[in-house]
Design a protein around this motif. Structure first.
Motif, PDB file in Angstrom:
ATOM      1  N   LYS A 179      28.069  48.725  32.773  1.00  0.00           N
ATOM      2  CA  LYS A 179      27.337  47.299  32.583  1.00  0.00           C
ATOM      3  C   LYS A 179      28.197  46.158  33.237  1.00  0.00           C
ATOM      4  O   LYS A 179      29.297  46.378  33.639  1.00  0.00           O
ATOM      5  CB  LYS A 179      27.828  46.962  30.961  1.00  0.00           C
ATOM      6  N   VAL A 180      27.345  45.457  33.582  1.00  0.00           N
ATOM      7  CA  VAL A 180      27.721  44.433  34.310  1.00  0.00           C
ATOM      8  C   VAL A 180      27.125  42.824  33.863  1.00  0.00           C
ATOM      9  O   VAL A 180      26.184  42.994  33.213  1.00  0.00           O
ATOM     10  CB  VAL A 180      27.362  44.412  36.102  1.00  0.00           C
ATOM     11  N   GLY A 181      28.033  41.951  34.029  1.00  0.00           N
ATOM     12  CA  GLY A 181      27.507  40.545  33.508  1.00  0.00           C
ATOM     13  C   GLY A 181      28.382  39.450  34.080  1.00  0.00           C
ATOM     14  O   GLY A 181      29.278  39.765  34.971  1.00  0.00           O
ATOM     15  N   ARG A 182      28.495  38.169  33.357  1.00  0.00           N
ATOM     16  CA  ARG A 182      29.443  37.213  33.807  1.00  0.00           C
ATOM     17  C   ARG A 182      28.719  36.507  35.180  1.00  0.00           C
ATOM     18  O   ARG A 182      27.877  37.038  35.721  1.00  0.00           O
ATOM     19  CB  ARG A 182      30.965  37.467  33.860  1.00  0.00           C
ATOM     20  N   ASP A 183      29.421  35.433  35.648  1.00  0.00           N
ATOM     21  CA  ASP A 183      29.078  34.756  36.834  1.00  0.00           C
ATOM     22  C   ASP A 183      30.324  34.298  37.459  1.00  0.00           C
ATOM     23  O   ASP A 183      31.115  33.494  36.882  1.00  0.00           O
ATOM     24  CB  ASP A 183      28.287  33.614  36.376  1.00  0.00           C
ATOM     25  N   PRO A 184      30.848  34.943  38.557  1.00  0.00           N
ATOM     26  CA  PRO A 184      29.989  35.945  39.325  1.00  0.00           C
ATOM     27  C   PRO A 184      29.791  37.244  38.587  1.00  0.00           C
ATOM     28  O   PRO A 184      30.745  37.728  37.892  1.00  0.00           O
ATOM     29  CB  PRO A 184      30.717  35.947  40.738  1.00  0.00           C
ATOM     30  N   ILE A 185      28.865  38.131  39.172  1.00  0.00           N
ATOM     31  CA  ILE A 185      28.631  39.346  38.534  1.00  0.00           C
ATOM     32  C   ILE A 185      29.831  40.133  38.729  1.00  0.00           C
ATOM     33  O   ILE A 185      30.417  40.372  39.640  1.00  0.00           O
ATOM     34  CB  ILE A 185      27.293  39.815  39.078  1.00  0.00           C
ATOM     35  N   SER A 186      30.171  40.842  37.558  1.00  0.00           N
ATOM     36  CA  SER A 186      31.348  41.774  37.635  1.00  0.00           C
ATOM     37  C   SER A 186      31.319  42.813  36.540  1.00  0.00           C
ATOM     38  O   SER A 186      30.360  42.923  35.874  1.00  0.00           O
ATOM     39  CB  SER A 186      32.687  41.033  37.224  1.00  0.00           C
ATOM     40  N   TYR A 187      32.017  44.017  36.586  1.00  0.00           N
ATOM     41  CA  TYR A 187      32.054  45.195  35.735  1.00  0.00           C
ATOM     42  C   TYR A 187      32.438  44.624  34.278  1.00  0.00           C
ATOM     43  O   TYR A 187      33.363  43.783  34.028  1.00  0.00           O
ATOM     44  CB  TYR A 187      33.078  46.008  36.384  1.00  0.00           C
ATOM     45  N   ALA A 188      31.873  45.074  33.314  1.00  0.00           N
ATOM     46  CA  ALA A 188      32.098  44.788  31.732  1.00  0.00           C
ATOM     47  C   ALA A 188      32.237  46.188  31.073  1.00  0.00           C
ATOM     48  O   ALA A 188      31.646  45.800  29.830  1.00  0.00           O
ATOM     49  CB  ALA A 188      30.773  43.925  31.463  1.00  0.00           C
ATOM     50  N   ARG A 213      38.222  53.039  34.690  1.00  0.00           N
ATOM     51  CA  ARG A 213      39.558  52.385  34.415  1.00  0.00           C
ATOM     52  C   ARG A 213      40.121  52.249  35.810  1.00  0.00           C
ATOM     53  O   ARG A 213      40.974  51.543  35.996  1.00  0.00           O
ATOM     54  CB  ARG A 213      40.384  53.003  33.465  1.00  0.00           C
ATOM     55  N   ALA A 214      40.175  53.545  36.395  1.00  0.00           N
ATOM     56  CA  ALA A 214      41.102  53.916  37.856  1.00  0.00           C
ATOM     57  C   ALA A 214      40.446  52.942  38.573  1.00  0.00           C
ATOM     58  O   ALA A 214      41.034  52.091  39.572  1.00  0.00           O
ATOM     59  CB  ALA A 214      41.153  55.231  38.161  1.00  0.00           C
ATOM     60  N   ILE A 215      39.189  52.843  38.981  1.00  0.00           N
ATOM     61  CA  ILE A 215      38.442  52.073  39.926  1.00  0.00           C
ATOM     62  C   ILE A 215      38.555  50.559  39.886  1.00  0.00           C
ATOM     63  O   ILE A 215      38.760  49.782  40.577  1.00  0.00           O
ATOM     64  CB  ILE A 215      37.087  52.663  39.919  1.00  0.00           C
ATOM     65  N   PHE A 216      38.757  50.049  38.645  1.00  0.00           N
ATOM     66  CA  PHE A 216      38.370  48.592  38.379  1.00  0.00           C
ATOM     67  C   PHE A 216      39.870  48.015  37.393  1.00  0.00           C
ATOM     68  O   PHE A 216      39.916  46.796  37.381  1.00  0.00           O
ATOM     69  CB  PHE A 216      37.281  48.485  37.256  1.00  0.00           C
ATOM     70  N   GLN A 217      40.693  48.704  36.839  1.00  0.00           N
ATOM     71  CA  GLN A 217      41.680  48.309  36.124  1.00  0.00           C
ATOM     72  C   GLN A 217      42.978  48.675  36.436  1.00  0.00           C
ATOM     73  O   GLN A 217      44.037  48.388  35.770  1.00  0.00           O
ATOM     74  CB  GLN A 217      41.345  48.532  34.576  1.00  0.00           C
ATOM     75  N   MET A 218      43.199  49.563  37.478  1.00  0.00           N
ATOM     76  CA  MET A 218      44.682  49.922  37.837  1.00  0.00           C
ATOM     77  C   MET A 218      45.098  49.193  39.212  1.00  0.00           C
ATOM     78  O   MET A 218      46.166  49.599  39.501  1.00  0.00           O
ATOM     79  CB  MET A 218      44.502  51.451  38.303  1.00  0.00           C
ATOM     80  N   PRO A 250      26.961  49.742  51.392  1.00  0.00           N
ATOM     81  CA  PRO A 250      27.422  48.989  52.512  1.00  0.00           C
ATOM     82  C   PRO A 250      27.778  47.710  52.168  1.00  0.00           C
ATOM     83  O   PRO A 250      28.792  46.969  53.012  1.00  0.00           O
ATOM     84  CB  PRO A 250      25.950  49.089  53.521  1.00  0.00           C
ATOM     85  N   SER A 251      27.312  46.979  51.258  1.00  0.00           N
ATOM     86  CA  SER A 251      27.619  45.750  50.832  1.00  0.00           C
ATOM     87  C   SER A 251      28.894  45.725  49.767  1.00  0.00           C
ATOM     88  O   SER A 251      29.483  44.651  49.541  1.00  0.00           O
ATOM     89  CB  SER A 251      26.384  44.986  50.145  1.00  0.00           C
ATOM     90  N   GLY A 252      29.399  46.825  49.279  1.00  0.00           N
ATOM     91  CA  GLY A 252      30.391  46.893  48.576  1.00  0.00           C
ATOM     92  C   GLY A 252      29.908  46.840  47.174  1.00  0.00           C
ATOM     93  O   GLY A 252      28.746  46.240  46.733  1.00  0.00           O
ATOM     94  N   ILE A 253      30.825  47.351  46.068  1.00  0.00           N
ATOM     95  CA  ILE A 253      30.205  47.117  44.597  1.00  0.00           C
ATOM     96  C   ILE A 253      30.975  45.860  43.819  1.00  0.00           C
ATOM     97  O   ILE A 253      31.617  45.185  44.526  1.00  0.00           O
ATOM     98  CB  ILE A 253      30.921  48.370  43.871  1.00  0.00           C
ATOM     99  N   VAL A 254      30.198  45.533  42.719  1.00  0.00           N
ATOM    100  CA  VAL A 254      30.521  44.564  42.128  1.00  0.00           C
ATOM    101  C   VAL A 254      32.210  44.429  41.819  1.00  0.00           C
ATOM    102  O   VAL A 254      32.806  45.503  41.876  1.00  0.00           O
ATOM    103  CB  VAL A 254      29.948  44.407  40.541  1.00  0.00           C
ATOM    104  N   LYS A 255      32.763  43.328  41.111  1.00  0.00           N
ATOM    105  CA  LYS A 255      33.918  42.816  41.298  1.00  0.00           C
ATOM    106  C   LYS A 255      34.423  43.801  39.808  1.00  0.00           C
ATOM    107  O   LYS A 255      33.882  44.049  38.741  1.00  0.00           O
ATOM    108  CB  LYS A 255      34.137  41.529  40.795  1.00  0.00           C
ATOM    109  N   GLY A 256      35.723  43.931  39.716  1.00  0.00           N
ATOM    110  CA  GLY A 256      36.267  44.627  38.833  1.00  0.00           C
ATOM    111  C   GLY A 256      36.478  43.698  37.528  1.00  0.00           C
ATOM    112  O   GLY A 256      36.718  42.401  37.907  1.00  0.00           O
ATOM    113  N   TYR A 257      36.592  44.211  36.371  1.00  0.00           N
ATOM    114  CA  TYR A 257      36.879  43.443  35.005  1.00  0.00           C
ATOM    115  C   TYR A 257      38.212  42.350  35.488  1.00  0.00           C
ATOM    116  O   TYR A 257      39.334  42.912  35.212  1.00  0.00           O
ATOM    117  CB  TYR A 257      36.923  44.071  33.990  1.00  0.00           C
TER     118      TYR A 257
END
Length: 262
Positions: A179-188, A213-218, A250-257
């Motif tokens: 799930k993604v949300g918030r502004d700027p868009i990020s992992y939720a 969890r490893a990708i976005f929260q460690m 190529p553009s990268g993934i959304v921000k982590g939580y």
């Protein structure tokens, strides 16, 4: 089942039990599958290929030429799968020479006033809520849900089973199952409700959650986290799909939580 006030070119290939309501226009290079219902004031232009048992509501325009300056009149298509519903005033542009077509999968629902631009590819079971804008060359995986009034910039990629919060601006790629949300868009978090509805077991959902969890929260960057997941977690179809998506973004993934990092 074609109303006498509809304008249907004699060259169009219309399947059995197709209904065409009044004031609809269908061009010659068009194919429409069996059992499809087409409401009034619909415009279907050359290059449209529409599947069986679709529903197309009033005001929709399918296969207009791309809103793209590189388009040079080449012959391209819009391909729409079976049992897909296009609600009022949806617009779907045909492809350019870059891909040659715009494609919508089976069992999709695209709600009122949404736009799908040239050379986009949408998978099966995709739901696009009201007023969304999808720019050119976007790829959307199976069973994605996109909240109303959201927009995806050109060349964006959305992984399958992802859920996008309404009103989102998608400038980075969204990996599968999240799930993604918030502004700027990020992992939720992961889309656990959607995954359960699609038959994923609790163990499989926990595995996906552990990967993210490893990708976005460690507190590692994406490259470090991807290496960690590859080395420390058992290979599965879902693990490999997530890593492959990140590798090919190529553009990268959304921000982590809560991290503020890409």
């Amino acid at each position: 089942m074609i109303h006498q006030l509809a304008a249907v070119d004699k060259r169009a290939k219309i399947g059995k039990s197709v209904t065409v309501e009044p004031f609809t226009t269908i061009a010659g290079d068009v194919e429409i599958g069996e059992g499809t219902w087409i409401g009034s004031n619909v415009t279907i232009m050359d290059g449209a290929r529409i599947g069986n048992n679709c529903r197309i509501f009033p005001g929709t325009v399918i296969s207009a030429i791309p809103q793209d300056l590189k388009f040079d009149g080449e012959v391209t298509q819009v391909i729409i799968g079976d049992r897909t519903t296009l609600r009022e005033c949806v617009t779907i542009n045909r492809g350019t020479k870059a891909l040659g077509f715009t494609k919508i999968g089976n069992d999709c629902l695209i709600m009122a006033t949404s736009h799908v631009a040239h050379d986009c590819v949408l998978g099966n079971g995709v739901i696009i809520a009201n007023g969304c804008g999808i720019a050119g060359h976007v790829e959307i995986g199976d069973f994605v849900v996109m909240g109303g009034l959201s927009a995806i910039q050109q060349f964006g990629k959305i992984g399958k089973h992802a859920m996008i919060s309404g009103g989102s601006l998608i400038r980075k790629d969204v990996p599968p199952y999240v799930k993604v949300g918030r502004d700027p868009i990020s992992y939720a978090g992961i889309n656990s409700v959607g995954l359960r509805r699609r038959g994923f077991s609790n163990d499989k959902i926990f595995e996906i959650q552990k990967i993210y969890r490893a990708i976005f929260q460690m507190k590692m960057n994406v490259s470090q986290a991807s290496s960690y997941v590859e080395k420390e977690m058992l290979p599965t179809a879902e693990r490999d799909e997530i890593l492959e998506f990140i590798k090919n973004s190529p553009s990268g993934i959304v921000k982590g939580y809560g991290t503020g990092r890409e």
